[in-house]
Scaffold this active site. Sequence first.
Site, mmCIF file in Angstrom:
data_model
loop_
_atom_site.group_PDB
_atom_site.id
_atom_site.type_symbol
_atom_site.label_atom_id
_atom_site.label_comp_id
_atom_site.label_asym_id
_atom_site.label_seq_id
_atom_site.Cartn_x
_atom_site.Cartn_y
_atom_site.Cartn_z
ATOM 1 N N HIS A 57 49.143 33.657 22.438
ATOM 2 C CA HIS A 57 49.228 34.197 23.878
ATOM 3 C C HIS A 57 50.412 33.300 24.302
ATOM 4 O O HIS A 57 51.139 32.725 23.756
ATOM 5 C CB HIS A 57 47.944 33.669 24.830
ATOM 6 N N HIS A 68 41.784 29.609 28.095
ATOM 7 C CA HIS A 68 42.978 29.162 28.740
ATOM 8 C C HIS A 68 43.161 29.023 30.148
ATOM 9 O O HIS A 68 42.212 29.167 30.926
ATOM 10 C CB HIS A 68 44.151 30.079 27.923
ATOM 11 N N HIS A 73 39.102 43.200 30.274
ATOM 12 C CA HIS A 73 40.270 42.440 30.752
ATOM 13 C C HIS A 73 41.403 43.722 30.809
ATOM 14 O O HIS A 73 42.460 43.566 30.285
ATOM 15 C CB HIS A 73 40.713 41.487 29.812
ATOM 16 N N ASP A 124 43.148 33.979 36.103
ATOM 17 C CA ASP A 124 42.089 35.111 35.981
ATOM 18 C C ASP A 124 40.864 34.502 35.053
ATOM 19 O O ASP A 124 39.836 35.205 34.720
ATOM 20 C CB ASP A 124 42.589 36.354 35.693
ATOM 21 N N HIS A 125 41.093 33.455 34.232
ATOM 22 C CA HIS A 125 40.037 32.928 33.386
ATOM 23 C C HIS A 125 39.268 31.788 33.693
ATOM 24 O O HIS A 125 38.605 31.390 33.082
ATOM 25 C CB HIS A 125 40.882 32.726 31.783
ATOM 26 N N ASP A 170 42.985 37.150 25.798
ATOM 27 C CA ASP A 170 44.419 37.252 25.801
ATOM 28 C C ASP A 170 45.028 36.835 24.616
ATOM 29 O O ASP A 170 45.214 35.498 24.422
ATOM 30 C CB ASP A 170 44.390 36.051 27.109
#
Length: 311
Positions: free
Chosen positions: A141, A62, A266, A66-67, A208
Amino acid sequence: MTRELVVLGTASQAPTRDRNHNGYLLRWDDLGLLFDPGEGTQRQMLLADVRTSMISHVLITHEHGDHCLGLPGVMQRMVLEQRRDPVVLVHPEAAGPYIDRLLGVGLYDGGPDILRVAVPTDGAVLGLGDGRSLVATPLDHRVPAIGYRVQEPTTTRFVPALLERTGLSGPIVGRLQAEGRVHVDGRVVHLDDVSEQVIGQSMAFVMDTRVCDAAAELLADVDLGVVEATFRLGDEELAARYGHMTADQAGRLAAAAGVRRLVVTHFSQRYPDTAGFGLEAGRHHDDVIAAVDLDRIAVPDRVDAVAGAEA
């Protein structure tokens, strides 16, 4: 051939002194699947001795930073290392505009072709060659997010002792494999009589998300499950509000799904110690690893046959 998870980072929203943003390379024979390259992934690759030539696919779950904020650096690294083979970039369709901007951050001149795959809201199944598949499924999410599953096919192989017992050898064995049965000395020998099924290995990446049916389906009976555990017990309300899980929930989910080895990761910056995540998930699952930056985690040995022992 190598089958392992190289952990490049384990932090969630913000990195810490000890934990880089997310980043995970799954080495699977000839494939290298880079999941969720967060900020700093390029540097972590150097520390982990990961070269861009190892990366066949980049998989984004997504658009949260942070991804994916490490994507420009990874692509620039491919230019620096004179990577020539194309790279497949998979992401949710809804994240397309963000990916466009990330790829346009700097001059990308002389790098490999980028083959983009935008996953629609109802998910997709992509081929990985040799009968392998990549399943992309929507999760629960705060923004459109997807989880992934790598799946090998179940194959059939002959059992030499059973072939010997039936007296089969030579070209007729090939016929049996192609046709499913052959006539021998007035009797019929079926393929099932002299063979066994070999279960293909599998891995799931569930990041997530709240606990949901889609996450359970992705994790069902996988050999290696990489699952987010952003929060700890006592912070369930925070987890639900922000679309995440606790380590306790991750352990329960993995145990119910039949995951063979669970990797939790995570981790929120609010927790300085990550060992507790493994202990918490381990109350429900007997093979849990709380990921540490630069870990190399083996995919468990394959289950040799449908009802057989491990190889």
